[in-house]
Design a protein around this motif. Sequence first.
Motif, PDB file in Angstrom:
ATOM      1  N   GLY A 116      -9.016 -20.317  17.758  1.00 49.97           N
ATOM      2  CA  GLY A 116      -8.053 -20.817  16.785  1.00 49.97           C
ATOM      3  C   GLY A 116      -7.812 -19.905  15.599  1.00 49.97           C
ATOM      4  O   GLY A 116      -7.072 -20.262  14.703  1.00 49.97           O
ATOM      5  N   ALA A 117      -8.440 -18.728  15.573  1.00 52.97           N
ATOM      6  CA  ALA A 117      -8.240 -17.793  14.467  1.00 52.97           C
ATOM      7  C   ALA A 117      -7.967 -16.403  15.024  1.00 52.97           C
ATOM      8  O   ALA A 117      -8.570 -15.991  16.008  1.00 52.97           O
ATOM      9  N   ALA A 118      -7.055 -15.699  14.378  1.00 50.62           N
ATOM     10  CA  ALA A 118      -6.693 -14.362  14.837  1.00 50.62           C
ATOM     11  C   ALA A 118      -6.496 -13.421  13.660  1.00 50.62           C
ATOM     12  O   ALA A 118      -6.069 -13.829  12.587  1.00 50.62           O
ATOM     13  N   GLU A 119      -6.840 -12.154  13.896  1.00 48.10           N
ATOM     14  CA  GLU A 119      -6.569 -11.101  12.928  1.00 48.10           C
ATOM     15  C   GLU A 119      -5.328 -10.364  13.382  1.00 48.10           C
ATOM     16  O   GLU A 119      -5.162 -10.079  14.568  1.00 48.10           O
ATOM     17  N   VAL A 120      -4.457 -10.071  12.443  1.00 41.61           N
ATOM     18  CA  VAL A 120      -3.288  -9.244  12.712  1.00 41.61           C
ATOM     19  C   VAL A 120      -3.347  -8.062  11.758  1.00 41.61           C
ATOM     20  O   VAL A 120      -3.591  -8.230  10.562  1.00 41.61           O
ATOM     21  N   ILE A 121      -3.146  -6.866  12.294  1.00 38.78           N
ATOM     22  CA  ILE A 121      -3.097  -5.667  11.467  1.00 38.78           C
ATOM     23  C   ILE A 121      -1.782  -4.944  11.742  1.00 38.78           C
ATOM     24  O   ILE A 121      -1.350  -4.857  12.890  1.00 38.78           O
ATOM     25  N   ALA A 122      -1.144  -4.501  10.680  1.00 35.41           N
ATOM     26  CA  ALA A 122       0.057  -3.675  10.757  1.00 35.41           C
ATOM     27  C   ALA A 122      -0.318  -2.318  10.175  1.00 35.41           C
ATOM     28  O   ALA A 122      -0.983  -2.245   9.145  1.00 35.41           O
ATOM     29  N   TYR A 123       0.075  -1.239  10.852  1.00 33.67           N
ATOM     30  CA  TYR A 123      -0.237   0.088  10.331  1.00 33.67           C
ATOM     31  C   TYR A 123       0.866   1.069  10.692  1.00 33.67           C
ATOM     32  O   TYR A 123       1.622   0.862  11.639  1.00 33.67           O
ATOM     33  N   GLU A 161       0.834  -1.211   0.000  1.00 33.91           N
ATOM     34  CA  GLU A 161       0.000   0.000   0.000  1.00 33.91           C
ATOM     35  C   GLU A 161       0.868   1.260   0.000  1.00 33.91           C
ATOM     36  O   GLU A 161       0.578   2.224  -0.711  1.00 33.91           O
ATOM     37  N   ALA A 162       1.960   1.237   0.770  1.00 34.31           N
ATOM     38  CA  ALA A 162       2.862   2.393   0.826  1.00 34.31           C
ATOM     39  C   ALA A 162       3.570   2.604  -0.516  1.00 34.31           C
ATOM     40  O   ALA A 162       3.724   3.743  -0.971  1.00 34.31           O
ATOM     41  N   GLU A 163       3.993   1.520  -1.154  1.00 28.32           N
ATOM     42  CA  GLU A 163       4.661   1.625  -2.452  1.00 28.32           C
ATOM     43  C   GLU A 163       3.720   2.236  -3.495  1.00 28.32           C
ATOM     44  O   GLU A 163       4.156   3.011  -4.344  1.00 28.32           O
ATOM     45  N   ALA A 164       2.443   1.910  -3.410  1.00 30.68           N
ATOM     46  CA  ALA A 164       1.466   2.471  -4.349  1.00 30.68           C
ATOM     47  C   ALA A 164       1.341   3.985  -4.190  1.00 30.68           C
ATOM     48  O   ALA A 164       0.984   4.687  -5.134  1.00 30.68           O
ATOM     49  N   LEU A 165       1.663   4.500  -2.997  1.00 28.78           N
ATOM     50  CA  LEU A 165       1.640   5.950  -2.748  1.00 28.78           C
ATOM     51  C   LEU A 165       2.959   6.615  -3.120  1.00 28.78           C
ATOM     52  O   LEU A 165       3.091   7.831  -3.040  1.00 28.78           O
ATOM     53  N   GLY A 166       3.968   5.812  -3.487  1.00 32.88           N
ATOM     54  CA  GLY A 166       5.291   6.357  -3.811  1.00 32.88           C
ATOM     55  C   GLY A 166       6.147   6.604  -2.585  1.00 32.88           C
ATOM     56  O   GLY A 166       7.075   7.409  -2.619  1.00 32.88           O
ATOM     57  N   ALA A 167       5.872   5.907  -1.502  1.00 33.49           N
ATOM     58  CA  ALA A 167       6.596   6.119  -0.243  1.00 33.49           C
ATOM     59  C   ALA A 167       8.013   5.556  -0.303  1.00 33.49           C
ATOM     60  O   ALA A 167       8.279   4.569  -0.996  1.00 33.49           O
ATOM     61  N   ASP A 168       8.892   6.184   0.458  1.00 33.68           N
ATOM     62  CA  ASP A 168      10.256   5.695   0.636  1.00 33.68           C
ATOM     63  C   ASP A 168      10.400   4.902   1.926  1.00 33.68           C
ATOM     64  O   ASP A 168      11.337   4.130   2.087  1.00 33.68           O
ATOM     65  N   ALA A 169       9.479   5.146   2.858  1.00 35.51           N
ATOM     66  CA  ALA A 169       9.566   4.504   4.172  1.00 35.51           C
ATOM     67  C   ALA A 169       8.194   4.511   4.837  1.00 35.51           C
ATOM     68  O   ALA A 169       7.280   5.210   4.401  1.00 35.51           O
ATOM     69  N   ILE A 170       8.105   3.734   5.906  1.00 34.48           N
ATOM     70  CA  ILE A 170       6.930   3.759   6.770  1.00 34.48           C
ATOM     71  C   ILE A 170       7.446   3.969   8.186  1.00 34.48           C
ATOM     72  O   ILE A 170       8.322   3.239   8.662  1.00 34.48           O
ATOM     73  N   VAL A 171       6.928   4.992   8.845  1.00 33.77           N
ATOM     74  CA  VAL A 171       7.344   5.308  10.212  1.00 33.77           C
ATOM     75  C   VAL A 171       6.201   5.014  11.175  1.00 33.77           C
ATOM     76  O   VAL A 171       5.053   4.873  10.780  1.00 33.77           O
ATOM     77  N   ASN A 172       6.573   4.941  12.457  1.00 30.20           N
ATOM     78  CA  ASN A 172       5.607   4.755  13.539  1.00 30.20           C
ATOM     79  C   ASN A 172       4.757   3.491  13.331  1.00 30.20           C
ATOM     80  O   ASN A 172       3.552   3.489  13.560  1.00 30.20           O
ATOM     81  N   ILE A 173       5.416   2.406  12.922  1.00 28.45           N
ATOM     82  CA  ILE A 173       4.707   1.145  12.657  1.00 28.45           C
ATOM     83  C   ILE A 173       4.240   0.525  13.960  1.00 28.45           C
ATOM     84  O   ILE A 173       4.970   0.483  14.952  1.00 28.45           O
ATOM     85  N   ARG A 174       3.018   0.035  13.936  1.00 28.05           N
ATOM     86  CA  ARG A 174       2.419  -0.647  15.073  1.00 28.05           C
ATOM     87  C   ARG A 174       1.736  -1.923  14.582  1.00 28.05           C
ATOM     88  O   ARG A 174       1.318  -2.008  13.431  1.00 28.05           O
ATOM     89  N   TYR A 175       1.614  -2.871  15.482  1.00 28.44           N
ATOM     90  CA  TYR A 175       0.908  -4.122  15.200  1.00 28.44           C
ATOM     91  C   TYR A 175      -0.180  -4.309  16.241  1.00 28.44           C
ATOM     92  O   TYR A 175      -0.007  -3.943  17.400  1.00 28.44           O
ATOM     93  N   SER A 176      -1.264  -4.899  15.812  1.00 24.52           N
ATOM     94  CA  SER A 176      -2.358  -5.219  16.715  1.00 24.52           C
ATOM     95  C   SER A 176      -2.923  -6.565  16.313  1.00 24.52           C
ATOM     96  O   SER A 176      -2.911  -6.925  15.134  1.00 24.52           O
ATOM     97  N   SER A 177      -3.391  -7.311  17.294  1.00 27.90           N
ATOM     98  CA  SER A 177      -4.022  -8.593  16.976  1.00 27.90           C
ATOM     99  C   SER A 177      -5.249  -8.777  17.846  1.00 27.90           C
ATOM    100  O   SER A 177      -5.358  -8.201  18.927  1.00 27.90           O
ATOM    101  N   SER A 178      -6.163  -9.573  17.333  1.00 25.84           N
ATOM    102  CA  SER A 178      -7.368  -9.886  18.103  1.00 25.84           C
ATOM    103  C   SER A 178      -7.873 -11.254  17.683  1.00 25.84           C
ATOM    104  O   SER A 178      -7.673 -11.688  16.548  1.00 25.84           O
ATOM    105  N   ALA A 179      -8.503 -11.935  18.619  1.00 25.01           N
ATOM    106  CA  ALA A 179      -9.094 -13.235  18.329  1.00 25.01           C
ATOM    107  C   ALA A 179     -10.401 -13.018  17.582  1.00 25.01           C
ATOM    108  O   ALA A 179     -11.232 -12.213  17.990  1.00 25.01           O
TER     109      ALA A 179
END
Length: 103
Positions: A89-96, A67-85
């Motif tokens: 036996g199944a979990a969602e993971v989001i990186a932003y 998604e960042a490359e599609a915007l022409g980004a050189d980097a991604i800062v302030n990255i965070r991860y979150s997960s929830s059940a």
Amino acid sequence: MILVNTDYISGKNLEMLGLVKGSTIQAKNVGKDIIQGFKTLVGGELTEYNEMMNNARAMATKRMVTEAEALGADAIVNIRYSSSAIMQGAAEVIAYGTAVKFV
């Protein structure tokens, strides 16, 4: 692509492009879920779930970078991860994070 969990990159002036994210929902098959369930009785690392979450984080990160490359980004800062059940036996993971371009 530079990925950092800080809100800056030393020596770089940044132009903010916007929020980018990637997510996935992962589950183990029923057989492995049952085996891991038995392991909770005796304790120890749940290696199958650990592997599942590592794969999910990698996939979410890859989707965020795409998604960042599609915007022409050189980097991604302030990255965070979150997960929830989502269910047993199944979990969602989001990186932003914030896509940035060097100026």
